[in-house]
Design an enzyme around this catalytic site. Structure first.
Site, short mmCIF file in Angstrom:
data_model
loop_
_atom_site.label_atom_id
_atom_site.label_comp_id
_atom_site.label_asym_id
_atom_site.label_seq_id
_atom_site.Cartn_x
_atom_site.Cartn_y
_atom_site.Cartn_z
N SER A 66 -39.34 43.71 -47.32
CA SER A 66 -39.18 42.27 -47.42
C SER A 66 -38.37 41.82 -48.63
O SER A 66 -37.23 42.21 -48.78
CB SER A 66 -40.56 41.61 -47.40
OG SER A 66 -40.42 40.22 -47.28
N HIS A 67 -38.99 41.03 -49.49
CA HIS A 67 -38.30 40.44 -50.64
C HIS A 67 -38.18 41.40 -51.82
O HIS A 67 -37.59 41.05 -52.83
CB HIS A 67 -39.05 39.19 -51.08
CG HIS A 67 -40.49 39.49 -51.35
ND1 HIS A 67 -41.38 39.76 -50.34
CD2 HIS A 67 -41.17 39.60 -52.50
CE1 HIS A 67 -42.56 40.02 -50.86
NE2 HIS A 67 -42.47 39.94 -52.17
N ASP A 80 -35.00 35.88 -47.13
CA ASP A 80 -35.32 37.10 -47.88
C ASP A 80 -34.80 38.37 -47.19
O ASP A 80 -34.10 38.29 -46.19
CB ASP A 80 -36.84 37.19 -48.11
CG ASP A 80 -37.61 37.51 -46.84
OD1 ASP A 80 -37.11 37.19 -45.75
OD2 ASP A 80 -38.71 38.09 -46.94
N ASP A 99 -35.93 40.64 -45.19
CA ASP A 99 -36.13 40.89 -43.75
C ASP A 99 -36.07 39.62 -42.92
O ASP A 99 -36.38 39.63 -41.73
CB ASP A 99 -37.46 41.62 -43.51
CG ASP A 99 -38.66 40.85 -43.99
OD1 ASP A 99 -38.52 40.02 -44.91
OD2 ASP A 99 -39.76 41.06 -43.44
N ASP A 120 -37.75 36.73 -42.90
CA ASP A 120 -38.89 35.92 -42.46
C ASP A 120 -39.23 34.78 -43.42
O ASP A 120 -40.02 33.91 -43.09
CB ASP A 120 -40.13 36.78 -42.15
CG ASP A 120 -40.55 37.65 -43.31
OD1 ASP A 120 -39.91 37.61 -44.38
OD2 ASP A 120 -41.54 38.40 -43.14
N ARG A 121 -38.63 34.79 -44.62
CA ARG A 121 -38.91 33.70 -45.56
C ARG A 121 -37.75 32.73 -45.63
O ARG A 121 -36.62 33.07 -45.26
CB ARG A 121 -39.12 34.26 -46.97
CG ARG A 121 -40.30 35.16 -47.08
CD ARG A 121 -40.56 35.48 -48.53
NE ARG A 121 -41.70 36.38 -48.65
CZ ARG A 121 -42.39 36.56 -49.75
NH1 ARG A 121 -42.04 35.93 -50.85
NH2 ARG A 121 -43.42 37.38 -49.78
N LYS A 136 -43.44 34.99 -39.46
CA LYS A 136 -42.77 33.85 -40.07
C LYS A 136 -41.27 34.02 -39.84
O LYS A 136 -40.81 35.13 -39.57
CB LYS A 136 -43.14 33.71 -41.54
CG LYS A 136 -42.95 34.94 -42.42
CD LYS A 136 -43.59 34.67 -43.77
CE LYS A 136 -43.32 35.76 -44.78
NZ LYS A 136 -44.21 36.93 -44.62
#
Ligand code: VG1
Ligand code: CO
Length: 543
Positions: free
Chosen positions: A113-114, A277, A279, A281-282, A376
Site C-alpha cells: 500500500s502506502h 496511494d 495500491d 485504494d486511498r 476502498k
C-alpha cells in the site's frame, strides 16, 4: 507437468496485520518465505479446485517475481483459471472488481500500500475472498495458524508466463489469462458517474491536478481523466508506476503529497487536487485553498452522493472505522439511515456491504469506498467528488463551508509516532488499559472525561467479535482522543493518536485545526505519557 511437493519449515512471523502480511523485501526474499505464506492461504481455503483466482499487484519491487511464484503454486494447488493483470498490475480496487465481475473464488493482491518500495523497502501479500473484499479475521487467523505448522508447499516446473502480453497460457492444469488491468475498472466507473457532466465541467475550464505518486493509479487515472473525460495531458502527474515509487512514500497525505498541497494553496491553484496511494485504494482531496480531511470527505460525499447516477436511489447506511471522526454520523442522522462504527481496516466493512446495510464506507486514513467493490477506492472518491462538483458548480471550499454550516465541524488530526520501540509501545497501551476504569469523571485542564473504553466490535451480520481495537477517551461536549497501535508497519511500532473536537454549526467554524484541538493535544500527554514511555516529544507525522 508434474506437481512438486517441496519440504519447508515454518517462519514464526507470518501473522497478517490490518491489511495482509507486510515485511521488508529481504524478508520476503528468504527461500520459501513467500511460498510458505501463499501455501498457507491455499491450505486455509476449501473447494477452489478448478475455480478462478485473480492475481495482481501495485507494481512495486519484487511484484513480478512473486506473481510468477504464485501462478505456479496456484496451478499446482488445483485452480483452473488464473487471471493476472498485464504487467502484473492491478490496483486493489480493480482487483476487487475483477474478482467480482468474473466470479472468481478469490484473489491474491501483492502490495504494501502506502509503504515505500524498493530492494530494502516493503512488500506485502493479501488474500481477498469471493466478494472481492479482504479475508475476514476468521480466515486470516487460519492462515497464520497454518503458517506456524506448514511442512510442504506445492509448485510445478513451468517457464515464467509472459506478463506483458494479453492472452492465455497453459500452466499445469490451469489456464493463465493476462488481462487489461484498466478496462474493466474504467467501465465500472463509467457506470456509476455522469461522465458527460464531468466532461462538461472540465470543458468549461475547470482544472484538475491528479498526483498518482508513481504508483498504481497512473494508468487508471490517465485512461479515465485524460482519455475518457477529456482533461488535458499532464493532468495526471507521476503517472508511470515505478518499482520504488521514485524513491518516495506513495502515501497521499500532507507530508508525502506536499508538492500537490503547496500548489493547491498557491495563487494560481487548479480547482481540484487529488492523490492516491501505492495500491490505489486511498485518496487525498484538496480543493483550491482547502484540504478536506478524509473524515470530512466521507461525510461530504455521503451527503451529496445522490447527485451521482450510481447513488441516485440514496444510501442504505454509512459505515466508518472507529477512529474516523463523527462527521459522517451527523449526515447519517440527517438522512435517517444507520451509521456503523467498525474497527480499523476494510475487512470489517465487507459483511455490512454484502448484507446491504451500508452503501458508503470510510476511514480517517484517506480511504473511502462504496458497495461497487469490497475495497476502498481512491479514484472512485475522486470521481464522486468531480461528479458532485459538476452538478453543484460550486468550489470545494463553498461545499465544505455549507456542509459545516449545516452539520457543524469535526476538527480532526492524527498524530503518528513511528518506529517506536515495540516493548515501550506495548507498555504504554497496557498501562492505559489498566487505568481505563478510573478515568471517567477526572478532569484534565478544562476537559472532563466522560467515558473511556477499549473498543470491541460485534459484527451485526455474522456475530463475530473483535476486541482490543483501540482505546477511546471521550470528553464531555463530544471531543475525544483514540489510541491504537498500527497493524501495517514493518519495523518497530507506530503509535497512532486520533484527536477530534466537535464544533456545533453555530460555533466558530473557521479556526486552524491545531488551535481548535490544542487543549486535547495537551491532554493526550497527561493521559498516555508518550514522552515518558518513548522519549518522544513530538509526533513524526501529523495528518
Ligand atoms: C492503516 C490505516 C487503516 C487502513 C490500513 C490499510 O492501518 O490506519 O485505516 O485500513 O492502513 O490501508 P494501521 O493498522 O497501520 O493503522 V492500505 O491503503 O495500507 O491498504
Ligand atoms: Co492502500
Amino acid at each position: 507437468m508434474t506437481i512438486r511437493e517441496v519440504a519447508t519449515t515454518p517462519f514464526p512471523d507470518q501473522k497478517p496485520g490490518t491489511s495482509g502480511l507486510r515485511k521488508k523485501v529481504p524478508v520476503f526474499q528468504q527461500p520459501g518465505y513467500a511460498e510458505n505464506f501463499v501455501q498457507s492461504i491455499f491450505d486455509s481455503l476449501d473447494g477452489f479446485s478448478g475455480k478462478a483466482l485473480v492475481i495482481g499487484g501495485d507494481g512495486r519491487f519484487y511484484n513480478r517475481e512473486v506473481i510468477q511464484t504464485a501462478i505456479r503454486m496456484a496451478a499446482a494447488n488445483g485452480f483452473g483459471l488464473i487471471l493476472v493483470g498485464r504487467g502484473g498490475i492491478l490496483s486493489t480496487p480493480a482487483a476487487s472488481h475483477v474478482i467480482r465481475k468474473y466470479g472468481a473464488f478469490g484473489g491474491i493482491i501483492l502490495s504494501a500500500s502506502h509503504n515505500p518500495g524498493g530492494p530494502t523497502e516493503d512488500f506485502g501479500i493479501k488474500y481477498n475472498i469471493s466478494n472481492g473484499g479482504p479475508a475476514p479475521e476468521k480466515i486470516t487467523d487460519a492462515i497464520f495458524a497454518r503458517s506456524t505448522a506448514i511442512a510442504r508447499y506445492l509448485t510445478l516446473d513451468a517457464p515464467d508466463v509472459d506478463l506483458d502480453r494479453d492472452g492465455e497460457t497453459i500452466v499445469g492444469g490451469a489456464t493463465v489469462r493476462v488481462i487489461d488491468p484498466v478496462a474493466d475498472y474504467a467501465g465500472l466507473m463509467e457506470s456509476l458517474f455522469d461522465f458527460d457532466a464531468i466532461r462538461a465541467l472540465i470543458g468549461s475550464g475547470f482544472r484538475i491536478a491528479m498526483d498518482s505518486m508513481s504508483a498504481v493509479t497512473g494508468p487508471y487515472a490517465t485512461e479515465i481523466l485524460e482519455r475518457r473525460l477529456g482533461a488535458p495531458a499532464g493532468t495526471v502527474r507521476n503517472g508511470v508506476p515505478l518499482p520504488d515509487f521514485g524513491g518516495h512514500h506513495p502515501d497521499p497525505n500532507l507530508i508525502h503529497a506536499k508538492a500537490l498541497y503547496d500548489e493547491m494553496m498557491g495563487a494560481d491553484a487548479p480547482d481540484f487536487g487529488a492523490a492516491s496511494d501505492g495500491d490505489g485504494d486511498r485518496n487525498l482531496i484538496v480543493g483550491k485553498g482547502i484540504f478536506v480531511t478524509p473524515s470530512d470527505s466521507l461525510a461530504m460525499l455521503a451527503a451529496n452522493a445522490h447527485l451521482a447516477p450510481g447513488y441516485a436511489r440514496g444510501l442504505a447506511g454509512i459505515a466508518r472505522s472507529m477512529p474516523t471522526s463523527g462527521a459522517a454520523d451527523r449526515v447519517a442522522d440527517a438522512l435517517g439511515i444507520p451509521l456503523f462504527e467498525t474497527p480499523t481496516g476494510w475487512k470489517f466493512f465487507g459483511n455490512l456491504l454484502d448484507a446491504g446495510k451500508a452503501t458508503i464506507c470510510g476511514e480517517e486514513s484517506a480511504g473511502t469506498g462504496s458497495d461497487h467493490v469490497r475495497e476502498k477506492d481512491g479514484l472512485w472518491a475522486v470521481l464522486l467528488w468531480l461528479n458532485i462538483l459538476a452538478v453543484r458548480r460550486q468550489s470545494v471550499q463553498a461545499i465544505a463551508a455549507e456542509h459545516w454550516a449545516r452539520f457543524g465541524r469535526n476538527y480532526y488530526a492524527r498524530h503518528d509516532y513511528e518506529g517506536v520501540d515495540a516493548a515501550a509501545a506495548d507498555a504504554l497501551m497496557t498501562e492505559l488499559r489498566a487505568r481505563l476504569a478510573g478515568l471517567p469523571g477526572t478532569a484534565i485542564g478544562v476537559l472532563r472525561i466522560e467515558a473511556a473504553d477499549d473498543f470491541a466490535y460485534l459484527d451485526p451480520v455474522d456475530g463475530s467479535e473483535s476486541r482490543h481495537q483501540g482505546i477511546r477517551i471521550l470528553f464531555e461536549g463530544g471531543s475525544r482522543t483514540v489510541f491504537r497501535l498500527s497493524g501495517t508497519g514493518t519495523s518497530g511500532a507506530t503509535i497512532r493518536v486520533y484527536i477530534e473536537r466537535y464544533e456545533p454549526a453555530d460555533g466558530d467554524l473557521g479556526r486552524q485545526t491545531g488551535d481548535a484541538i490544542a487543549d486535547l493535544i495537551a491532554a493526550v500527554e497527561a493521559i498516555a505519557g508518550i514522552t515518558r514511555h518513548t522519549g518522544r516529544t513530538a509526533p513524526d507525522v501529523v495528518t
